[in-house]
Structures are given as structure tokens and as C-alpha cells.
Write a protein that holds these residues in place. Structure first.
Motif, PDB file in Angstrom:
ATOM      1  N   SER A   1       4.517  34.954  37.156  1.00  0.00           N
ATOM      2  CA  SER A   1       4.580  35.798  35.825  1.00  0.00           C
ATOM      3  C   SER A   1       5.161  35.014  34.685  1.00  0.00           C
ATOM      4  N   SER A   2       6.008  33.765  35.009  1.00  0.00           N
ATOM      5  CA  SER A   2       6.950  33.217  33.884  1.00  0.00           C
ATOM      6  C   SER A   2       6.383  31.639  33.963  1.00  0.00           C
ATOM      7  N   ARG A   3       5.471  31.410  34.791  1.00  0.00           N
ATOM      8  CA  ARG A   3       4.980  29.681  34.771  1.00  0.00           C
ATOM      9  C   ARG A   3       3.692  29.726  34.947  1.00  0.00           C
ATOM     10  N   ILE A   4       3.074  28.333  34.405  1.00  0.00           N
ATOM     11  CA  ILE A   4       1.606  28.100  34.403  1.00  0.00           C
ATOM     12  C   ILE A   4       1.911  26.570  35.299  1.00  0.00           C
ATOM     13  N   ILE A   5       1.038  26.450  36.176  1.00  0.00           N
ATOM     14  CA  ILE A   5       0.997  24.996  36.897  1.00  0.00           C
ATOM     15  C   ILE A   5      -0.466  24.261  36.806  1.00  0.00           C
ATOM     16  N   SER A   6      -0.157  23.113  36.253  1.00  0.00           N
ATOM     17  CA  SER A   6      -1.454  22.444  36.189  1.00  0.00           C
ATOM     18  C   SER A   6      -1.616  20.948  37.062  1.00  0.00           C
ATOM     19  N   GLY A   7      -2.792  20.541  37.119  1.00  0.00           N
ATOM     20  CA  GLY A   7      -2.948  19.391  37.659  1.00  0.00           C
ATOM     21  C   GLY A   7      -3.808  18.497  36.609  1.00  0.00           C
ATOM     22  N   SER A   8      -3.688  17.167  36.671  1.00  0.00           N
ATOM     23  CA  SER A   8      -4.547  16.291  35.811  1.00  0.00           C
ATOM     24  C   SER A   8      -4.874  15.049  36.604  1.00  0.00           C
TER      25      SER A   8
ATOM     26  N   ASP B   1      -3.904  12.351  35.658  1.00  0.00           N
ATOM     27  CA  ASP B   1      -2.945  11.583  35.351  1.00  0.00           C
ATOM     28  C   ASP B   1      -1.951  11.429  36.838  1.00  0.00           C
ATOM     29  N   ARG B   2      -2.616  12.183  37.620  1.00  0.00           N
ATOM     30  CA  ARG B   2      -2.151  12.038  39.108  1.00  0.00           C
ATOM     31  C   ARG B   2      -1.041  13.222  39.385  1.00  0.00           C
ATOM     32  N   THR B   3      -0.557  13.720  38.329  1.00  0.00           N
ATOM     33  CA  THR B   3       0.810  14.568  38.483  1.00  0.00           C
ATOM     34  C   THR B   3       0.249  16.160  38.499  1.00  0.00           C
ATOM     35  N   ILE B   4       1.239  16.863  38.763  1.00  0.00           N
ATOM     36  CA  ILE B   4       1.165  18.366  38.508  1.00  0.00           C
ATOM     37  C   ILE B   4       2.423  18.874  37.933  1.00  0.00           C
ATOM     38  N   LYS B   5       2.307  19.694  36.972  1.00  0.00           N
ATOM     39  CA  LYS B   5       3.260  19.864  35.975  1.00  0.00           C
ATOM     40  C   LYS B   5       3.459  21.392  36.042  1.00  0.00           C
ATOM     41  N   VAL B   6       4.663  21.837  35.918  1.00  0.00           N
ATOM     42  CA  VAL B   6       5.041  23.324  35.862  1.00  0.00           C
ATOM     43  C   VAL B   6       5.582  23.545  34.303  1.00  0.00           C
ATOM     44  N   TRP B   7       4.940  24.518  33.695  1.00  0.00           N
ATOM     45  CA  TRP B   7       5.318  25.094  32.456  1.00  0.00           C
ATOM     46  C   TRP B   7       6.041  26.392  32.267  1.00  0.00           C
TER      47      TRP B   7
ATOM     48  N   LYS C   1       7.145  31.152  28.421  1.00  0.00           N
ATOM     49  CA  LYS C   1       8.023  31.632  27.137  1.00  0.00           C
ATOM     50  C   LYS C   1       8.108  30.432  26.167  1.00  0.00           C
ATOM     51  N   THR C   2       8.714  29.286  26.774  1.00  0.00           N
ATOM     52  CA  THR C   2       9.022  28.504  25.701  1.00  0.00           C
ATOM     53  C   THR C   2       7.968  27.329  25.473  1.00  0.00           C
ATOM     54  N   GLY C   3       6.978  27.193  26.513  1.00  0.00           N
ATOM     55  CA  GLY C   3       6.143  26.159  26.457  1.00  0.00           C
ATOM     56  C   GLY C   3       6.536  25.055  26.808  1.00  0.00           C
ATOM     57  N   ARG C   4       7.617  25.087  27.523  1.00  0.00           N
ATOM     58  CA  ARG C   4       8.129  23.363  27.615  1.00  0.00           C
ATOM     59  C   ARG C   4       7.894  23.047  29.314  1.00  0.00           C
ATOM     60  N   CYS C   5       7.624  21.649  29.546  1.00  0.00           N
ATOM     61  CA  CYS C   5       7.392  21.400  30.859  1.00  0.00           C
ATOM     62  C   CYS C   5       8.747  21.411  31.460  1.00  0.00           C
ATOM     63  N   ILE C   6       8.820  22.106  32.502  1.00  0.00           N
ATOM     64  CA  ILE C   6      10.125  22.081  33.629  1.00  0.00           C
ATOM     65  C   ILE C   6      10.050  21.500  34.751  1.00  0.00           C
ATOM     66  N   ALA C   7       9.075  20.950  35.171  1.00  0.00           N
ATOM     67  CA  ALA C   7       9.075  20.168  36.322  1.00  0.00           C
ATOM     68  C   ALA C   7       7.825  19.408  36.563  1.00  0.00           C
ATOM     69  N   THR C   8       7.774  18.311  37.159  1.00  0.00           N
ATOM     70  CA  THR C   8       6.700  17.446  37.224  1.00  0.00           C
ATOM     71  C   THR C   8       6.677  16.826  38.876  1.00  0.00           C
ATOM     72  N   PHE C   9       5.503  17.010  39.465  1.00  0.00           N
ATOM     73  CA  PHE C   9       5.494  16.702  40.870  1.00  0.00           C
ATOM     74  C   PHE C   9       4.455  15.453  40.952  1.00  0.00           C
TER      75      PHE C   9
END
Length: 292
Positions: free
Chosen positions: A2-9, A11-17, A20-28
Motif C-alpha cells: 500500500s505504500s510503494r510502487i515497483i517498476s522495471g525498465s 535501463d535494466r534496473t528495478i526501482k522502488v518508489w 507518499k513522497t514520490g522518491r525512489c527509495i531503492a534500486t535493484f
């Protein structure tokens, strides 16, 4: 989550957003090609036992499937076996199912991550898979949809009806399968009989994302025609007539379907991503991303 969105791209990475803040909080990082699909389950945070029970799996054009440790953001295991890009994947409490351009579907044991079986039968790229109650449904560029028993690897049924490639599936109900195609239509099928219950017509380009809530009967679709459409389906009666026709019309067989609402030109370009969600509170959300 409920608090995060995960995206793949690409650019070969997966990012966690953070929603609430729109910030990227982790990169895989770890894939050597575009991240084409991923699934995430359960909460990200540590439980009361100090263990993170979340689970994430991703597929890539590098032909691999990665299972991730959510705490360290490192790869727990790389699942190999495909010889071409991994286009879609599904998982439940027991299985991880992947499909690929190599026309195969690999089934892995979720607990051991060992390969359980390989499903063979399509003659073209398998674009999408669904997984429900020990059965897999697959959609392919060879013009067929197939239903499989995961435990035995047996093909239970083959479906044919779309005039062009099958591109996506939604099989959230025990006996209903929703399919979208490059013939611009959406079809609703009964898995146990192979019968096509309805054809929903109206989109003018490839149908790219689908969501079906069998409890409410609402279907949401998005397309390369830059529209999002909300449909309603009700089973019942014995009306075997068909109604061909204009945009928004529905071909009927044993049930009722109708176009409820249409949203046009929501984006300046195509709706590319597969993920679209509809909820019981009648809210619709669309995850837009780059084309695969």
C-alpha cells in the motif's frame, strides 16, 4: 503493497518508489537486459519476527528470471532455462510460471526454486500466462490459447478464436478467462468448456492491458488506440444471438455485456504497460510504462 510502487525498465534496473513522497527509495541491479516483467508479493517491511516475508521475481530480455532478496536488494537466485526473452510471469503460493519468446513456459517450485516442468505446445512466442488453482493458461503469437495442468504438465484444452496474435490474459476467476488480441477485441471464455461467452469490440488498435473483477462483473481495458474502456458483463439467460456492428457493440452468446464508459486521449502516446487494476470501489488505476 500500500505504500510503494515497483517498476522495471529498459535501463535494466528495478526501482522502488514511495507513493507518499514520490522518491525512489531503492534500486535493484543485476539483469543484463531490459526488465520485461515482475511480480511482487506481501509487504516490504520486516515482520514482528524480524524477517522480511516479501517476495519479488523479475524476467528480462537477458533470458533469465531473478528472485530477489528484498532487504539487501541482491539477487537470491537466477533461474535459467529460457533461450529468449522472458515476456511474462505469474506466481502463487506454490509455483512460479514464466513464459518466453522461445515458445516455452517454465514452471518452478516456489519453495525450492527448482525447475518442476517445461510446458511445450505453442509454435510461437508465448506473450502472456495466467495462473489459478494449479492451472496455467497461456497466450501466444501462434494464434492459440492453451490451458495446462501444472502438476502433470498436460495440456487440457486449446482455444482458438482471435483473428491475430493473443497478447494478454486475465484469469482471476476459477472458470473464466479474459483475453486481448491484436485483432482489437476482448474475448471472455469458459475454461471448463472452451466456450467463448462474449466478444467485446470497440478498440481500434492492439488491446494492451486488461483487468477483470468477477465479483462485480466489471472489465477494464486499455489499448494502443489511447483509450481506456470500462465494460460490464453479466452471465445468465440463453440468448445465443449475436450483434455485430459499430464501435462499442458486443457480440453476445449466453449473457449480457455492455460498454459502460470510455476515456480517450489520456496520454499523448500509447498505453504500453500490461498492468491495469480495477477495484470493488469502482476505482481504476493504470500503470503506464515504456513499450517492451
Amino acid at each position: 503493497d500500500s505504500s510503494r510502487i515497483i517498476s522495471g525498465s529498459r535501463d535494466r534496473t528495478i526501482k522502488v518508489w514511495c507513493i507518499k513522497t514520490g522518491r525512489c527509495i531503492a534500486t535493484f541491479e543485476g539483469h543484463l537486459g531490459s526488465v520485461l516483467c515482475l511480480k511482487f508479493e506481501r509487504d516490504w517491511d520486516l515482520g514482528s519476527d524480524g524477517i522480511c516475508h516479501g517476495f519479488m521475481v523479475s524476467g528480462s530480455s537477458d533470458c533469465t528470471v531473478c528472485v530477489w532478496d528484498l532487504v539487501s536488494a541482491e539477487i537470491r537466485k537466477v533461474l535459467r532455462g529460457h533461450s529468449a526473452g522472458v515476456l511474462d510471469l505469474r506466481m502463487d503460493e506454490r509455483w512460479i510460471v514464466t513464459c518466453s519468446k522461445d515458445a516455452l513456459m517454465n514452471v518452478y517450485d516456489r519453495k525450492t526454486l527448482a525447475l518442476h516442468t517445461v510446458l511445450r505446445g505453442h509454435d510461437g512466442p508465448v506473450n502472456a500466462v495466467g495462473l489459478e488453482n494449479g492451472r496455467v493458461v497461456s497466450a501466444s503469437g501462434d494464434g492459440k490459447m492453451m490451458l495446462w495442468d501444472v502438476e502433470t504438465g498436460e495440456c487440457l484444452r486449446s482455444f482458438e478464436g482471435h483473428e491475430k496474435d493473443w497478447h494478454l490474459l486475465n484469469s482471476r476467476s476459477n472458470d473464466l478467462i479474459l483475453s486481448g488480441s491484436n485483432d482489437f477485441t476482448i474475448k471472455l471464455w469458459r475454461a471448463s468448456t472452451g466456450e467463448c461467452l462474449h466478444t467485446f469490440a470497440g478498440h481500434t488498435l492492439l488491446v494492451r492491458a486488461l483487468c477483470f473483477d468477477p465479483k462485480t462483473g466489471y472489465i477494464v481495458s486499455s489499448s494502443y488506440d489511447r483509450s481506456v474502456r470500462v465494460w460490464e458483463w453479466r452471465e445468465g439467460g440463453n440468448d445465443d444471438t449475436t450483434q455485430p456492428g459499430a464501435e462499442g457493440s458486443i457480440q453476445r452468446t449466453k449473457g449480457m455485456g455492455r460498454l459502460v464508459r470510455e476515456f480517450r486521449n489520456l496520454h499523448a502516446s500509447h498505453h504500453f504497460r500490461r498492468e491495469i487494476q480495477c477495484r470493488e470501489d469502482r476505482q481504476v488505476s493504470l500503470d503506464r510504462n515504456r513499450p517492451f
